[in-house]
Design a protein around this motif. Sequence first.
Motif, PDB file in Angstrom:
ATOM      1  N   SER A   1      25.659  34.038   6.925  1.00  0.00           N
ATOM      2  CA  SER A   1      26.536  34.162   7.620  1.00  0.00           C
ATOM      3  C   SER A   1      27.020  34.317   8.555  1.00  0.00           C
ATOM      4  O   SER A   1      26.431  35.713   8.790  1.00  0.00           O
TER       5      SER A   1
ATOM      6  N   LEU B   1      32.139  32.356  13.827  1.00  0.00           N
ATOM      7  CA  LEU B   1      31.940  31.676  15.055  1.00  0.00           C
ATOM      8  C   LEU B   1      31.190  32.238  16.045  1.00  0.00           C
ATOM      9  O   LEU B   1      31.235  31.339  16.582  1.00  0.00           O
TER      10      LEU B   1
ATOM     11  N   PRO C   1      21.458  36.320  13.921  1.00  0.00           N
ATOM     12  CA  PRO C   1      23.001  35.738  14.664  1.00  0.00           C
ATOM     13  C   PRO C   1      23.247  36.907  15.563  1.00  0.00           C
ATOM     14  O   PRO C   1      23.119  37.980  14.626  1.00  0.00           O
TER      15      PRO C   1
ATOM     16  N   GLN D   1      24.864  24.046   5.050  1.00  0.00           N
ATOM     17  CA  GLN D   1      26.145  23.563   7.198  1.00  0.00           C
ATOM     18  C   GLN D   1      27.352  23.495   7.158  1.00  0.00           C
ATOM     19  O   GLN D   1      27.792  23.753   7.585  1.00  0.00           O
TER      20      GLN D   1
ATOM     21  N   GLY E   1      30.181  30.479  10.847  1.00  0.00           N
ATOM     22  CA  GLY E   1      28.909  29.873  10.839  1.00  0.00           C
ATOM     23  C   GLY E   1      27.488  30.366   9.599  1.00  0.00           C
ATOM     24  O   GLY E   1      27.838  31.114   9.191  1.00  0.00           O
TER      25      GLY E   1
ATOM     26  N   ARG F   1      23.402  30.561   9.628  1.00  0.00           N
ATOM     27  CA  ARG F   1      21.942  30.913  11.212  1.00  0.00           C
ATOM     28  C   ARG F   1      21.022  30.670   9.550  1.00  0.00           C
ATOM     29  O   ARG F   1      21.388  31.945   9.085  1.00  0.00           O
TER      30      ARG F   1
END
Length: 325
Positions: free
Chosen positions: A155, A158, A240, A279, A288, A290
Amino acid sequence: MALGEFDLIQKYFTRPTPQAVLGVGDDCALLQPAAGMQWAISSDMLVEGRHFLSTVRPERLGHKALAVNLSDLAACGAKPVAFTLALALPRVDEAFLAGLAQGLFDLADAHGIGLVGGDTTAGPLNLCITVFGEVPPGQALRRDGARAGDALWVSHPLHGGLGDARLALEAFRGHVSLDGADFEAVRTAMEQPQPRVALGLGLRGLATAAIDVSDGLVGDLRHVLRRSGVGAEIGLADLPIGPVLARQPQQQQWQCCLAGGDDYELLFTAPPAAGAAVQAAAAAAGVGARCIGRLTAEPGLRLLDAQGRAVPLQLQGFDHFAAGA
Protein backbone atom coordinates in the motif's frame (compact mmCIF):
# COMPACT_ATOMS: atom_id res chain seq x y z
CA MET A 1 1.89 22.96 42.52
CA ALA A 2 3.30 20.21 40.31
CA LEU A 3 0.99 17.43 39.21
CA GLY A 4 1.44 14.07 40.88
CA GLU A 5 1.16 10.77 39.02
CA PHE A 6 -2.53 10.17 39.68
CA ASP A 7 -3.54 13.78 39.07
CA LEU A 8 -1.63 13.64 35.78
CA ILE A 9 -3.50 10.50 34.71
CA GLN A 10 -6.86 11.95 35.76
CA LYS A 11 -6.32 15.28 33.99
CA TYR A 12 -4.85 14.13 30.68
CA PHE A 13 -5.54 10.43 30.16
CA THR A 14 -8.91 9.60 31.73
CA ARG A 15 -12.02 9.60 29.55
CA PRO A 16 -15.18 7.48 29.33
CA THR A 17 -14.36 4.14 27.70
CA PRO A 18 -17.49 2.43 26.37
CA GLN A 19 -15.33 -0.40 24.97
CA ALA A 20 -14.39 -1.49 28.50
CA VAL A 21 -16.36 -3.08 31.30
CA LEU A 22 -13.84 -1.36 33.60
CA GLY A 23 -11.30 1.19 32.39
CA VAL A 24 -8.76 3.65 33.80
CA GLY A 25 -8.61 3.89 37.59
CA ASP A 26 -8.45 0.28 38.75
CA ASP A 27 -5.71 -2.34 38.99
CA CYS A 28 -6.81 -3.95 35.72
CA ALA A 29 -9.04 -3.03 32.82
CA LEU A 30 -11.85 -5.45 32.04
CA LEU A 31 -12.65 -5.98 28.36
CA GLN A 32 -15.41 -8.14 26.93
CA PRO A 33 -14.67 -9.50 23.44
CA ALA A 34 -17.55 -9.61 20.99
CA ALA A 35 -19.19 -12.99 20.64
CA GLY A 36 -17.19 -15.36 18.45
CA MET A 37 -14.18 -13.05 18.12
CA GLN A 38 -10.51 -13.64 18.92
CA TRP A 39 -8.30 -11.00 20.52
CA ALA A 40 -5.41 -9.56 18.48
CA ILE A 41 -2.89 -7.90 20.81
CA SER A 42 0.31 -6.00 20.03
CA SER A 43 2.74 -3.72 21.88
CA ASP A 44 5.23 -1.17 20.58
CA MET A 45 7.62 1.16 22.35
CA LEU A 46 8.87 4.57 21.23
CA VAL A 47 12.09 5.80 22.82
CA GLU A 48 13.36 9.37 22.45
CA GLY A 49 16.50 9.52 20.33
CA ARG A 50 15.88 6.16 18.67
CA HIS A 51 12.30 6.27 17.41
CA PHE A 52 11.66 10.02 17.46
CA LEU A 53 13.60 13.26 17.70
CA SER A 54 13.37 15.62 20.66
CA THR A 55 12.11 18.32 18.27
CA VAL A 56 8.89 16.48 17.38
CA ARG A 57 5.69 18.28 18.33
CA PRO A 58 3.87 16.48 21.16
CA GLU A 59 0.67 16.21 19.11
CA ARG A 60 2.55 14.32 16.44
CA LEU A 61 4.29 12.14 19.00
CA GLY A 62 0.97 11.15 20.52
CA HIS A 63 -0.38 10.35 17.06
CA LYS A 64 2.62 8.26 16.06
CA ALA A 65 2.77 6.32 19.32
CA LEU A 66 -0.74 4.99 18.70
CA ALA A 67 -0.42 4.80 14.91
CA VAL A 68 2.49 2.35 14.93
CA ASN A 69 0.46 0.02 17.13
CA LEU A 70 -2.70 0.32 15.05
CA SER A 71 -0.54 -0.56 12.05
CA ASP A 72 0.16 -3.96 13.64
CA LEU A 73 -3.58 -4.57 13.97
CA ALA A 74 -4.03 -3.52 10.34
CA ALA A 75 -1.42 -6.08 9.25
CA CYS A 76 -3.42 -8.74 11.11
CA GLY A 77 -6.76 -7.68 9.62
CA ALA A 78 -8.05 -6.87 13.11
CA LYS A 79 -10.54 -4.19 14.16
CA PRO A 80 -9.15 -1.95 16.94
CA VAL A 81 -11.02 -2.03 20.24
CA ALA A 82 -8.93 -0.40 23.00
CA PHE A 83 -5.38 0.44 24.11
CA THR A 84 -3.19 1.01 27.16
CA LEU A 85 -0.37 3.53 27.61
CA ALA A 86 2.78 3.23 29.70
CA LEU A 87 4.53 6.61 29.81
CA ALA A 88 7.91 7.61 31.28
CA LEU A 89 8.55 11.34 31.61
CA PRO A 90 11.75 13.14 32.64
CA ARG A 91 9.59 15.89 34.19
CA VAL A 92 5.97 17.03 34.28
CA ASP A 93 5.43 19.50 31.43
CA GLU A 94 1.73 20.29 31.15
CA ALA A 95 1.98 21.89 27.70
CA PHE A 96 3.72 18.76 26.44
CA LEU A 97 1.15 16.48 28.10
CA ALA A 98 -1.77 18.42 26.65
CA GLY A 99 -0.35 18.14 23.15
CA LEU A 100 0.55 14.48 23.56
CA ALA A 101 -2.94 13.63 24.80
CA GLN A 102 -4.55 15.60 21.96
CA GLY A 103 -2.61 13.74 19.26
CA LEU A 104 -3.22 10.42 20.95
CA PHE A 105 -6.96 10.89 21.41
CA ASP A 106 -7.55 12.49 18.00
CA LEU A 107 -6.32 9.28 16.36
CA ALA A 108 -8.09 7.09 18.92
CA ASP A 109 -11.37 8.89 18.17
CA ALA A 110 -10.84 8.45 14.44
CA HIS A 111 -10.76 4.68 15.03
CA GLY A 112 -13.44 4.59 17.71
CA ILE A 113 -11.24 3.23 20.51
CA GLY A 114 -10.54 4.20 24.11
CA LEU A 115 -7.62 4.27 26.54
CA VAL A 116 -8.37 1.67 29.23
CA GLY A 117 -5.27 1.70 31.45
CA GLY A 118 -1.49 1.88 31.72
CA ASP A 119 1.17 3.43 33.92
CA THR A 120 3.24 6.59 34.36
CA THR A 121 6.68 6.99 35.92
CA ALA A 122 9.66 9.32 35.98
CA GLY A 123 12.46 8.50 33.57
CA PRO A 124 13.78 9.12 30.04
CA LEU A 125 10.94 9.93 27.64
CA ASN A 126 9.42 6.64 26.54
CA LEU A 127 5.94 5.64 25.37
CA CYS A 128 4.77 2.03 25.27
CA ILE A 129 1.29 1.27 23.93
CA THR A 130 -0.55 -2.04 23.84
CA VAL A 131 -3.48 -2.31 21.46
CA PHE A 132 -6.35 -4.77 21.54
CA GLY A 133 -8.28 -5.71 18.43
CA GLU A 134 -10.84 -8.27 17.33
CA VAL A 135 -10.75 -10.65 14.40
CA PRO A 136 -13.02 -13.59 13.50
CA PRO A 137 -11.42 -17.03 13.94
CA GLY A 138 -9.57 -18.12 10.82
CA GLN A 139 -9.64 -14.65 9.22
CA ALA A 140 -6.51 -13.09 10.73
CA LEU A 141 -3.85 -12.09 8.21
CA ARG A 142 -0.59 -13.85 9.08
CA ARG A 143 2.99 -14.00 7.85
CA ASP A 144 3.00 -17.71 7.04
CA GLY A 145 0.35 -17.97 4.32
CA ALA A 146 2.23 -16.74 1.23
CA ARG A 147 2.55 -19.22 -1.64
CA ALA A 148 4.75 -19.41 -4.73
CA GLY A 149 2.97 -17.67 -7.59
CA ASP A 150 1.25 -15.10 -5.36
CA ALA A 151 1.52 -11.45 -6.34
CA LEU A 152 3.39 -9.14 -3.95
CA TRP A 153 1.62 -5.88 -3.12
CA VAL A 154 2.33 -2.82 -1.02
CA SER A 155 0.00 0.00 0.00
CA HIS A 156 0.99 3.64 -0.33
CA PRO A 157 -0.46 7.14 0.07
CA LEU A 158 -2.56 8.26 -2.88
CA HIS A 159 -0.19 11.17 -3.50
CA GLY A 160 3.03 9.74 -2.14
CA GLY A 161 5.08 6.60 -1.82
CA LEU A 162 7.41 4.56 0.31
CA GLY A 163 10.63 5.97 1.71
CA ASP A 164 9.48 9.49 2.55
CA ALA A 165 9.96 8.96 6.30
CA ARG A 166 13.54 7.82 5.77
CA LEU A 167 14.20 10.78 3.48
CA ALA A 168 13.00 13.09 6.26
CA LEU A 169 15.41 11.45 8.69
CA GLU A 170 18.28 11.95 6.24
CA ALA A 171 17.30 15.61 5.96
CA PHE A 172 17.31 15.96 9.76
CA ARG A 173 20.76 14.37 9.79
CA GLY A 174 21.99 16.86 7.19
CA HIS A 175 22.70 14.16 4.61
CA VAL A 176 20.27 15.58 2.02
CA SER A 177 19.00 19.09 1.36
CA LEU A 178 15.28 19.69 0.78
CA ASP A 179 13.35 22.91 0.23
CA GLY A 180 10.71 23.94 2.75
CA ALA A 181 7.65 22.38 1.11
CA ASP A 182 9.40 19.10 0.32
CA PHE A 183 10.83 18.87 3.83
CA GLU A 184 7.43 19.44 5.46
CA ALA A 185 5.84 16.81 3.21
CA VAL A 186 8.31 14.08 4.14
CA ARG A 187 8.47 15.22 7.77
CA THR A 188 4.71 14.67 8.02
CA ALA A 189 5.18 11.16 6.63
CA MET A 190 7.80 10.48 9.31
CA GLU A 191 5.94 12.00 12.25
CA GLN A 192 2.30 11.26 11.40
CA PRO A 193 2.04 7.87 9.68
CA GLN A 194 -1.47 6.70 8.85
CA PRO A 195 -2.27 3.14 9.96
CA ARG A 196 -3.98 1.18 7.17
CA VAL A 197 -6.68 -0.32 9.37
CA ALA A 198 -9.47 -0.06 6.77
CA LEU A 199 -7.31 -1.76 4.16
CA GLY A 200 -6.38 -4.54 6.58
CA LEU A 201 -10.05 -5.24 7.18
CA GLY A 202 -10.71 -5.18 3.44
CA LEU A 203 -7.96 -7.72 2.79
CA ARG A 204 -9.58 -10.42 4.92
CA GLY A 205 -10.21 -13.33 2.60
CA LEU A 206 -8.06 -11.77 -0.16
CA ALA A 207 -4.50 -11.58 1.17
CA THR A 208 -2.62 -14.80 1.85
CA ALA A 209 -0.04 -13.11 4.09
CA ALA A 210 0.65 -9.60 5.38
CA ILE A 211 3.04 -7.50 7.46
CA ASP A 212 3.37 -3.79 8.09
CA VAL A 213 6.43 -1.97 6.79
CA SER A 214 8.04 -0.63 9.94
CA ASP A 215 11.70 -1.67 9.62
CA GLY A 216 12.07 -1.39 5.84
CA LEU A 217 10.33 -3.22 2.99
CA VAL A 218 13.18 -5.66 2.35
CA GLY A 219 13.70 -6.51 6.01
CA ASP A 220 9.99 -6.97 6.67
CA LEU A 221 9.45 -8.99 3.51
CA ARG A 222 12.14 -11.42 4.60
CA HIS A 223 10.06 -12.21 7.69
CA VAL A 224 7.19 -13.28 5.42
CA LEU A 225 9.48 -15.28 3.12
CA ARG A 226 11.04 -17.08 6.04
CA ARG A 227 7.73 -17.90 7.73
CA SER A 228 6.11 -18.98 4.45
CA GLY A 229 9.08 -20.89 3.02
CA VAL A 230 9.13 -19.04 -0.31
CA GLY A 231 11.26 -16.55 -2.23
CA ALA A 232 10.38 -13.34 -4.05
CA GLU A 233 11.21 -11.10 -6.98
CA ILE A 234 10.70 -7.33 -6.81
CA GLY A 235 10.63 -5.08 -9.86
CA LEU A 236 12.51 -1.92 -8.94
CA ALA A 237 10.61 0.04 -11.60
CA ASP A 238 7.33 -0.94 -9.90
CA LEU A 239 8.13 0.55 -6.49
CA PRO A 240 5.76 3.36 -5.45
CA ILE A 241 7.99 6.40 -5.04
CA GLY A 242 6.50 9.79 -4.26
CA PRO A 243 7.37 13.06 -6.00
CA VAL A 244 9.80 14.33 -3.34
CA LEU A 245 11.87 11.15 -3.18
CA ALA A 246 11.73 10.86 -6.98
CA ARG A 247 13.86 14.01 -7.22
CA GLN A 248 16.71 12.29 -5.37
CA PRO A 249 19.41 10.13 -7.05
CA GLN A 250 18.22 6.64 -7.92
CA GLN A 251 20.42 4.92 -5.34
CA GLN A 252 18.93 7.18 -2.66
CA GLN A 253 15.43 6.33 -3.88
CA TRP A 254 16.07 2.59 -3.62
CA GLN A 255 17.72 2.87 -0.21
CA CYS A 256 14.87 4.90 1.28
CA CYS A 257 12.11 2.90 -0.37
CA LEU A 258 13.48 -0.59 0.26
CA ALA A 259 15.31 -0.20 3.57
CA GLY A 260 14.12 3.07 5.06
CA GLY A 261 11.54 1.95 7.60
CA ASP A 262 8.84 3.96 9.40
CA ASP A 263 6.46 3.75 6.41
CA TYR A 264 3.73 1.80 8.23
CA GLU A 265 2.22 0.66 4.96
CA LEU A 266 0.95 -2.88 4.42
CA LEU A 267 3.07 -5.36 2.48
CA PHE A 268 0.94 -8.33 1.47
CA THR A 269 0.54 -11.23 -0.91
CA ALA A 270 -2.50 -12.39 -2.85
CA PRO A 271 -3.29 -14.79 -5.71
CA PRO A 272 -2.81 -13.19 -9.15
CA ALA A 273 -6.54 -13.51 -9.89
CA ALA A 274 -7.35 -11.31 -6.88
CA GLY A 275 -5.80 -8.19 -8.41
CA ALA A 276 -9.07 -6.38 -9.17
CA ALA A 277 -10.44 -7.19 -5.72
CA VAL A 278 -7.26 -5.89 -4.07
CA GLN A 279 -7.50 -2.64 -5.99
CA ALA A 280 -11.17 -2.31 -5.01
CA ALA A 281 -10.29 -2.85 -1.33
CA ALA A 282 -7.56 -0.21 -1.54
CA ALA A 283 -9.90 2.27 -3.24
CA ALA A 284 -12.55 1.69 -0.57
CA ALA A 285 -9.90 2.35 2.11
CA GLY A 286 -8.75 5.54 0.37
CA VAL A 287 -5.19 4.37 -0.24
CA GLY A 288 -3.10 3.22 -3.19
CA ALA A 289 -1.90 -0.34 -3.74
CA ARG A 290 0.87 -1.38 -6.11
CA CYS A 291 1.86 -4.85 -7.28
CA ILE A 292 5.66 -4.82 -6.99
CA GLY A 293 6.59 -8.42 -7.70
CA ARG A 294 5.78 -12.06 -7.17
CA LEU A 295 6.62 -14.95 -4.89
CA THR A 296 8.74 -17.83 -6.10
CA ALA A 297 9.39 -21.41 -5.03
CA GLU A 298 13.12 -20.67 -5.15
CA PRO A 299 14.26 -19.21 -1.81
CA GLY A 300 15.81 -15.77 -1.54
CA LEU A 301 14.97 -12.25 -2.68
CA ARG A 302 15.88 -10.93 -6.12
CA LEU A 303 15.71 -7.27 -7.14
CA LEU A 304 15.17 -6.80 -10.87
CA ASP A 305 15.52 -3.82 -13.20
CA ALA A 306 13.01 -2.91 -15.91
CA GLN A 307 14.61 -5.47 -18.26
CA GLY A 308 14.35 -8.26 -15.70
CA ARG A 309 18.07 -8.24 -14.84
CA ALA A 310 19.21 -8.77 -11.27
CA VAL A 311 20.46 -5.64 -9.48
CA PRO A 312 23.01 -6.40 -6.72
CA LEU A 313 21.89 -3.94 -4.06
CA GLN A 314 23.09 -4.40 -0.48
CA LEU A 315 20.06 -3.51 1.60
CA GLN A 316 19.01 -4.39 5.13
CA GLY A 317 16.02 -3.45 7.23
CA PHE A 318 16.39 -1.54 10.48
CA ASP A 319 17.56 -3.49 13.54
CA HIS A 320 17.23 -1.73 16.92
CA PHE A 321 20.30 -3.42 18.38
CA ALA A 322 22.52 -3.40 15.28
CA ALA A 323 21.79 0.26 14.49
CA GLY A 324 23.72 3.07 16.07
CA ALA A 325 22.10 5.30 18.62
